[in-house]
Design a protein around this motif. Structure first.
Motif, PDB file in Angstrom:
ATOM      1  N   TRP A 168       0.846  -1.191   0.000  1.00  0.00           N
ATOM      2  CA  TRP A 168       0.000   0.000   0.000  1.00  0.00           C
ATOM      3  C   TRP A 168       0.885   1.246   0.000  1.00  0.00           C
TER       4      TRP A 168
ATOM      5  N   TYR B 147       4.051  -5.370   4.365  1.00  0.00           N
ATOM      6  CA  TYR B 147       3.269  -6.518   4.868  1.00  0.00           C
ATOM      7  C   TYR B 147       4.012  -7.210   5.991  1.00  0.00           C
TER       8      TYR B 147
ATOM      9  N   GLU C 229       6.327  -7.545   9.232  1.00  0.00           N
ATOM     10  CA  GLU C 229       6.485  -6.717  10.405  1.00  0.00           C
ATOM     11  C   GLU C 229       7.913  -6.170  10.408  1.00  0.00           C
TER      12      GLU C 229
ATOM     13  N   ASP D 128       7.339  -0.491  12.908  1.00  0.00           N
ATOM     14  CA  ASP D 128       6.126  -0.704  12.138  1.00  0.00           C
ATOM     15  C   ASP D 128       5.048   0.235  12.644  1.00  0.00           C
TER      16      ASP D 128
ATOM     17  N   GLN E   6      -4.210   8.020   8.899  1.00  0.00           N
ATOM     18  CA  GLN E   6      -5.297   7.745   7.966  1.00  0.00           C
ATOM     19  C   GLN E   6      -4.790   7.113   6.677  1.00  0.00           C
TER      20      GLN E   6
ATOM     21  N   THR F 245      -2.024   5.362   6.190  1.00  0.00           N
ATOM     22  CA  THR F 245      -1.303   4.093   6.295  1.00  0.00           C
ATOM     23  C   THR F 245      -2.115   3.008   6.997  1.00  0.00           C
ATOM     24  N   GLY F 246      -2.964   3.427   7.926  1.00  0.00           N
ATOM     25  CA  GLY F 246      -3.666   2.437   8.742  1.00  0.00           C
ATOM     26  C   GLY F 246      -2.873   2.045   9.975  1.00  0.00           C
ATOM     27  N   TYR F 247      -1.718   2.694  10.151  1.00  0.00           N
ATOM     28  CA  TYR F 247      -0.974   2.492  11.402  1.00  0.00           C
ATOM     29  C   TYR F 247      -1.672   3.315  12.462  1.00  0.00           C
ATOM     30  N   ASN F 248      -1.985   2.757  13.595  1.00  0.00           N
ATOM     31  CA  ASN F 248      -2.512   3.626  14.635  1.00  0.00           C
ATOM     32  C   ASN F 248      -1.621   3.669  15.876  1.00  0.00           C
TER      33      ASN F 248
ATOM     34  N   ALA G 142      -9.463   5.618  17.001  1.00  0.00           N
ATOM     35  CA  ALA G 142      -9.174   4.660  15.931  1.00  0.00           C
ATOM     36  C   ALA G 142      -7.841   4.967  15.255  1.00  0.00           C
TER      37      ALA G 142
ATOM     38  N   ARG H 251      -3.874   4.670  18.813  1.00  0.00           N
ATOM     39  CA  ARG H 251      -4.070   3.710  19.899  1.00  0.00           C
ATOM     40  C   ARG H 251      -2.878   3.702  20.838  1.00  0.00           C
TER      41      ARG H 251
ATOM     42  N   ARG I 279      -5.044  -2.992   8.952  1.00  0.00           N
ATOM     43  CA  ARG I 279      -4.700  -1.660   8.443  1.00  0.00           C
ATOM     44  C   ARG I 279      -5.721  -1.184   7.428  1.00  0.00           C
TER      45      ARG I 279
ATOM     46  N   ARG J  29      -7.690   2.393   7.699  1.00  0.00           N
ATOM     47  CA  ARG J  29      -7.711   3.355   6.587  1.00  0.00           C
ATOM     48  C   ARG J  29      -9.129   3.618   6.094  1.00  0.00           C
TER      49      ARG J  29
END
Lengths: 602, 207
Positions: free
Chosen positions: A15, A235, A237, A241, A284, A286-289, A317, A320, B27, B31
């Motif tokens: 991604w 993908y 780890e 990360d 937002q 990356t989706g890393y929180n 969200a 974290r 993830r 997102r």
């Protein structure tokens, strides 16, 4: 793919990866270690985005294949490919290699080999990629000088675009390589080893006879320097990360052993608001929180409370967890750590560096024993049961008393815990004591000092093993051998290039991985070119004698470094210029200045 | 609200391990902005549950996961949001909400049977069929250089279970085999239903 471990090291397609069909110039950004290590590097994340944001240029990634893949490639004749467009690295216009540690130098030779690129710059033509180095290793480029066409010294954000411009231009016009190099050498912060009159003889001179000085690049407007918005999301780890937001560049503490603290001066802070916004955006995208606030000393940021409040106000969200990878050892910092730790307190790291007040004054660490004990006490009462303590052995002027001081301090921390905690909790306590060996680095006040010899490293480590409390203490130490190599390479000159090449040919690879490292291989490689590794690591330099990195100007005056060295030997401390008086290190001036987020600081 | 979705593990993500895949989906959810529900306790983790794990190197054309959100959203909204945030190779193809008030069995407990396709060089054909003697061969296609065999096997069938755990453990000694899982099934009195149809049957009180 079925035959190698962790095939997704080599498949790309993550991604936020950028794949460009066409570009005026392409650069392969390489990290000479395995994917999981390289993908954690902040510098590469920054450059990848800056270059790809420019529609004319494409940046792709490549890492050093693990030994299993390396063997497959050699056996099947497979070329080293970039992750994005799966192009052979030899077909790129530029190969940019990140120099983060001396222990990756043997891999650089290996990387050029499997890419099918001639090792030495002089053997490469205009049709080969331009091989460029960047990162902290560039502050002493000499040991690698024959392998690179040029080195970017300092912060590369704008320099890399200027470099790509020249390369694209040269490609359009079919320029000769010499012309290309001359244009590059004219840029600020670019060192071209081929354009010196006396390679390997210091101080270096230009072809016209004048003394060579390459001034480091520095972002004067750090506030507007881009923070990665959408880094590639691996993908696998990786080591870091998570979202990484750089809050401050540079450090004013002035620890005399710390190269980063010297060469990335002056301190430049980002505004809290910018940092919080960058974190929200990156989470937002990356989706890393999990968010890590990176810098050389994060709790020193003048708006650190505002930053943490701002992050706390972001949607749960997206945030974290927050981590402060480098915090000062004091009650204030522990208090901050407490506010972000939540219920689960994993571990807290303190870095007193030296065991006695005397030695801490020598290295200008600027914390007292009471600071350390109070910080520990605060951490214990806040509920932490694991503390990590970082120390160094082999610092200049160290005696056995200082080594034993590490054990004593550890004991005092344990005693403090027993004083204030109920028996049950005190019993659960664990201190992880991690001890590395001091390595003198160029551009620091200790650059003239030698590393302690192998036998001495081992003796001091055993002394510690003997003296450290056994109960509730986990003692970890760095392998003496790889520390010694690091020391030998760090202050080396151009003669070491042959040794590095030889070491690779004798099988040195992944020297930073203790199961792959062989000191014997390196000793033989040094001996092959009539050098002595142990002596190179331990040699004392005379202030005033020419240094192999004299042509690299970090902005800090050599004269100031020498003064600092003398102050160190007298045990005199120098204040942090953010909070105390300016000690005139020389970096500020001509548009370069200290930039604090909050003017009226603590 | 709980949802069950069917997704692909396509070519671009074939080489992910199950752990990598589950991290990748976490993830995607963050997102997508979908309101994931997290578990309670010391280290809260998102409530996502997968079907039987797929090995590194094995592709999947119809994989399933169950996920809990804190809000009630239409299944089409959920699918669209996920696909917008999913990397190449991961694509949600179908889904359903799970009925509330009824205990719905987890995918792991529910799925009994899987379809696998093995694609191997022609010369390995005999050895392949030998290795799969206990499986039900449902389809075979011979191309110029390869043969593709589709088999239906109980999920806990030993030799094939080994395939789904770790490709290196394959008892068939050939190189270059390509393994894909085509579907997962729930055996309801001999009738094979996919886990989404099974939910529909549950809701319609057919089952």
């Amino acid at each position: 793919m079925g035959r190698v471990r962790r095939p997704s090291r080599y498949t790309g397609g993550e991604w936020n990866e950028t794949v460009k069909e066409s570009a005026e110039a392409r650069i392969a950004l390489a990290y000479p270690d395995v994917y999981e290590v390289g993908m954690s590097n902040l510098g590469l994340r920054i450059l990848y985005e800056i270059i790809n944001d420019d529609e004319r240029f494409a940046a792709e990634r490549v890492f050093y294949p693990w030994t299993d893949m390396h063997d497959e490639m050699v056996e099947t004749g497979l070329a080293l490919l970039s992750l994005e467009s799966r192009r052979p690295i030899a077909d790129f216009d530029v190969l940019g290699i990140s120099l983060q540690s001396e222990l990756t130098y043997s891999n650089i030779i290996g990387l050029l080999d499997i890419a099918g690129i001639p090792r030495r710059a002089k053997d490469r033509s205009a049709s080969d990629p331009l091989v460029v180095a960047g990162g902290p290793g560039s502050f002493n480029p000499e040991p690698l000088s024959p392998f690179f066409d040029c080195f970017v010294i300092g912060e590369a954000e704008t320099a890399v675009i200027e470099l790509m411009d020249i390369v694209a231009d040269g490609r359009r016009q079919g320029s000769e390589k010499t012309y290309l190099l001359e244009r590059l050498a004219a840029l600020e912060g670019i060192y071209v080893p081929a354009l010196t009159a006396n390679p390997g003889v210091y101080p270096l001179r230009r072809p016209d006879g004048s003394e060579l000085k390459v001034k480091k690049r520095l972002m004067t407007d750090f506030e507007s320097t881009p923070v990665p918005r959408a880094p590639v999301v691996p993908y696998l780890e990786t080591i870091h990360d998570r979202c990484v937001i750089e809050v401050t560049r540079g450090c004013g503490r002035g620890c005399r052993f710390c190269q980063a603290g010297m060469v990335y001066r002056p301190v430049r802070e980002r505004q809290a608001k910018t940092i919080v916004e960058a974190a929200r955006h990156q989470a937002q995208a990356t989706g890393y929180n999990d968010i890590s606030l990176a810098s050389l000393s994060t709790t020193d940021h003048t708006q650190v409370e505002t930053i943490l409040e701002g992050l706390g106000d972001l949607p749960e969200a997206l945030v974290r967890s927050i981590s402060l990878p480098s915090m000062r050892t004091d009650v204030f910092s522990v208090g901050l750590a407490k506010t972000i730790a939540g219920r689960k307190k994993t571990g807290l790291t303190f870095a007193p560096e030296a065991g006695t007040a005397r030695l801490r004054a020598v290295i200008n660490k600027g914390i007292t024993e009471e600071d350390i004990l109070c910080a520990a006490q605060e951490a214990f009462s806040a509920g932490w049961e694991r503390l990590k303590l970082y120390f160094m052995i082999g610092l200049p002027t160290e005696t056995d008393d200082d080594v034993i001081g590490i054990a004593d301090l550890t004991e005092k921390i344990l005693a403090r815990a027993e004083d204030i905690l109920p028996r049950g909790r005190a019993k659960r306590l664990k201190l992880a004591v991690s001890v590395s060996t001091f390595i003198p680095k160029p551009h620091t006040p200790f650059q003239w000092s030698g590393a302690i010899p192998m036998a001495e490293i081992i003796r001091r480590q055993s002394l510690l093993k003997e003296r450290l409390p056994k109960k509730r203490v986990d003692f970890k130490w760095h392998e003496a051998g790889s520390s010694l190599l690091e020391a030998a390479l760090a202050r080396g000159d151009a003669r070491l290039a042959d040794a590095i090449e030889r070491a690779h040919d004798l099988g040195a690879e992944f020297d930073g991985w203790s199961d792959k490292f062989s000191l014997d291989t390196w000793r033989r490689a040094f001996a092959h070119v009539d050098l002595d590794l142990d002596q190179a690591a331990s040699k004392e330099l005379r202030p005033g004698e020419a240094l192999p990195w004299d042509h690299i100007d970090s902005g800090v005056d050599q004269e100031w470094l020498r003064q600092e060295y003398e102050e160190a030997l007298r045990g005199a401390e120098t204040p942090d210029c953010r909070f105390g008086t300016c000690s005139d290190c020389g970096v500020c001036g001509g548009g370069v200045k200290l930039e604090l987020a909050k003017r009226d600081n603590r | 609200m709980k949802y069950r979705v069917r997704f692909t593990k396509g070519e671009a993500v074939r080489w992910l391990s199950h752990l990598d895949l589950s991290r990748a989906w976490n993830r995607v959810f963050v997102r997508s902005g979908l309101p994931l529900r997290y578990s309670e306790g010391f280290s809260p983790h998102p409530k996502i549950a997968f079907g039987p794990a797929l090995a590194l190197g094995v592709g999947g054309q119809a994989e399933y996961m169950d996920v809990a959100l804190t809000e009630e959203l239409g299944i089409d909204t959920v699918i669209a949001a996920l696909n917008q945030s999913a990397p190449r190779g991961l694509e949600v193809r179908a889904g359903t909400t799970l009925p509330e008030g009824i205990k719905v069995k987890s995918l792991a407990a529910l799925v009994t049977t899987a379809d696998y396709r093995f694609t191997v060089p022609l010369e390995s054909q005999d050895r392949l069929e030998e290795a799969l003697t206990e499986a039900e061969i449902t389809d075979k296609k011979v191309g110029d250089h390869t043969v593709s065999v589709t088999v239906r096997v109980p999920i806990r069938f030993k030799p094939l279970a080994a395939i789904s755990d770790q490709q290196a453990d394959i008892r068939v000694p050939w190189r270059g085999a390509r393994v894909d899982r085509l579907g997962l099934w729930v055996n309801v009195n001999g009738r094979m239903l996919d886990p989404i149809d099974w939910v529909r049957g549950l809701v319609d009180k057919e089952l």
